[in-house]
Design an enzyme around this catalytic site. Sequence first.
Site, PDB file in Angstrom:
ATOM      1  CB  SER A  23      -0.907   0.025   1.236  1.00  0.00           C
ATOM      2  OG  SER A  23      -1.790  -1.066   1.268  1.00  0.00           O
ATOM      3  CB  ILE A  24       0.287   4.598  -1.523  1.00  0.00           C
ATOM      4  CG1 ILE A  24       0.435   4.258  -3.000  1.00  0.00           C
ATOM      5  CG2 ILE A  24       0.783   6.021  -1.252  1.00  0.00           C
ATOM      6  CD1 ILE A  24      -0.433   5.106  -3.921  1.00  0.00           C
ATOM      7  CB  VAL A  69     -14.117   7.018   5.948  1.00  0.00           C
ATOM      8  CG1 VAL A  69     -12.673   7.092   6.424  1.00  0.00           C
ATOM      9  CG2 VAL A  69     -14.204   6.488   4.516  1.00  0.00           C
ATOM     10  CE1 TYR A 159      -7.905   6.443 -11.163  1.00  0.00           C
ATOM     11  CE2 TYR A 159      -8.589   8.705 -11.557  1.00  0.00           C
ATOM     12  CZ  TYR A 159      -8.083   7.741 -10.716  1.00  0.00           C
ATOM     13  OH  TYR A 159      -7.748   8.073  -9.422  1.00  0.00           O
ATOM     14  CE  LYS A 166      -8.151   9.259  -6.085  1.00  0.00           C
ATOM     15  NZ  LYS A 166      -7.655   9.138  -4.702  1.00  0.00           N
ATOM     16  CE  LYS A 196       3.390  -4.099 -12.195  1.00  0.00           C
ATOM     17  NZ  LYS A 196       4.289  -5.173 -12.673  1.00  0.00           N
TER      18      LYS A 196
END
Length: 258
Positions: A23-24, A69, A159, A166, A196
């Site tokens: 994960s980022i 959330v 996308y 975004k 990825k």
Amino acid sequence: MSQTHLPLAGKRGLIVGIANQNSIAYGCAKVMHELGAEVAITYLNDKAEKYVRPLAEALAAPLVLPLNVENPDELQQVFAAIAETWGQLDFVIHSIAFCPMDDLHGRVTDCSLPGFLQAMQVSCYSFIEMARLAEPLMPQGGTLITMSYYGSDKVVENYNIMGPVKAALESSVRYMAHELGPKGIRVHTVSPGPLKTRAASGIAHFDQLIDSAIERAPQNRLVDIDDVGNVCAFLVSDAARALTGEVTYVDGGFNIMA
């Protein structure tokens, strides 16, 4: 380097969005920890906890909390726990997004209202909520960071509805940077190139997006989660005190290409 010379020593932050070691958000948490920051970690649900908790423990996270959330009570509870444990907060990194698969894979023109609203709530509005809850915990200022993508500004095949979502997120960052700037709170968008991650795997024909990024980016490579973590660490650091409200691309230069 001794702890006292680490650039983020003494800073405390919340990192939202770790699903696994790819994960980022994990790349950000790892770099922050290595540079001396203390991090609080969240996980989506019981299923995710078994993957996230060992990572959080390796980072010596004092708080490892559930956070969906879409449940406002959980968001309130996370910030209440931070207030009780730390009493203040220096940074928040928001690295979550979601869209129902049917809406993500369909045309923007055909997106359902429930799908659009859910994508907006999870991917955009939740960052606004976190900023509101973080504000009173940042009396001396702080840094709020969220993740976007090039598809917010240009049409990227497949996308789809996440592009407008975004774009809304990036616009929200600019307005909050304006509103919170007088309090010393900086608000940033970081826009990585394709990575990825598990979240990215939901995008149709993602392998083609990867190949295009490698071919067209001036650096002819993919970025990785450590690259993103290093940029976020800079933005959190005092060295970036004059920066706010911008989109920072971490994509090997892909975004400059026509």
